[in-house]
Design an enzyme around this catalytic site. Sequence first.
Site, short mmCIF file in Angstrom:
data_model
loop_
_atom_site.label_atom_id
_atom_site.label_comp_id
_atom_site.label_asym_id
_atom_site.label_seq_id
_atom_site.Cartn_x
_atom_site.Cartn_y
_atom_site.Cartn_z
N ASN A 1 0.84 -1.18 0.00
CA ASN A 1 0.00 0.00 0.00
C ASN A 1 0.89 1.24 0.00
OD1 ASN A 1 -1.65 2.22 1.20
ND2 ASN A 1 -3.22 0.63 1.17
N HIS B 1 -3.62 1.00 -3.46
CA HIS B 1 -3.76 -0.11 -2.52
C HIS B 1 -2.76 -1.20 -2.91
CE1 HIS B 1 -8.10 0.84 -1.07
NE2 HIS B 1 -7.47 1.95 -1.42
N GLU C 1 -2.90 -4.41 -3.48
CA GLU C 1 -3.26 -5.31 -4.56
C GLU C 1 -3.17 -4.61 -5.92
OE1 GLU C 1 -5.73 -6.35 -0.88
OE2 GLU C 1 -5.04 -4.54 -1.89
N CYS D 1 -10.47 -4.87 -0.29
CA CYS D 1 -11.66 -4.03 -0.31
C CYS D 1 -12.38 -4.25 -1.66
CB CYS D 1 -11.27 -2.57 -0.14
SG CYS D 1 -10.32 -1.91 -1.54
N CYS E 1 -10.13 -3.43 -4.78
CA CYS E 1 -9.16 -4.48 -5.08
C CYS E 1 -9.84 -5.78 -5.49
CB CYS E 1 -8.23 -4.68 -3.89
SG CYS E 1 -7.31 -3.17 -3.51
N ASP F 1 -9.43 5.65 4.45
CA ASP F 1 -9.28 4.75 3.30
C ASP F 1 -10.22 3.56 3.35
OD1 ASP F 1 -8.06 3.74 0.94
OD2 ASP F 1 -6.92 2.37 2.18
#
Length: 147
Positions: A39, A50, A52, A77, A80, A140
């Site tokens: 991240n 992020h 990912e 999330c 992602c 976030d």
Amino acid sequence: MNKFMEAAVDEAKKGLAEGGIPIGAVLVKDGKIISRGHNRRAQDGDPLAHAEIVCMRNAGRLSSFKGTEIYCTLMPCYLCSGAIVTFGVSKCVVGERRNYKGDVKFLTDRGTKFIDLDSALCHEMMSGWIAKNPGLWQEDSGKRYSV
């Protein structure tokens, strides 16, 4: 913990050392790590950075993400998870999802295999960071997005 999750944890620790959020990811194909990321949202001022997304971006243009596996220290999330599904990543392995529940059904209903390792190390690294940085966490991936 397997070697791929260990590599994701190493990425999370890099992010933490840079003053960022300790979330890491690695992308694996045919038993080899082909990309890494952590991240970088706080470091770069980029709301989309992020772990990912950074990891998948670092993989570059692949002819296909089919057959790849992504190892993430924290449950992805929706941003992602959407990228994982859109690019056809075959399997998502998470270190933990106690700090962020996410939506496993979103992934599995769209053909992504899912495994939660429920790693104490991943959980403690993230929960300790959240306790020290509640504002940044809420900004976030806080409760307003949690399922």
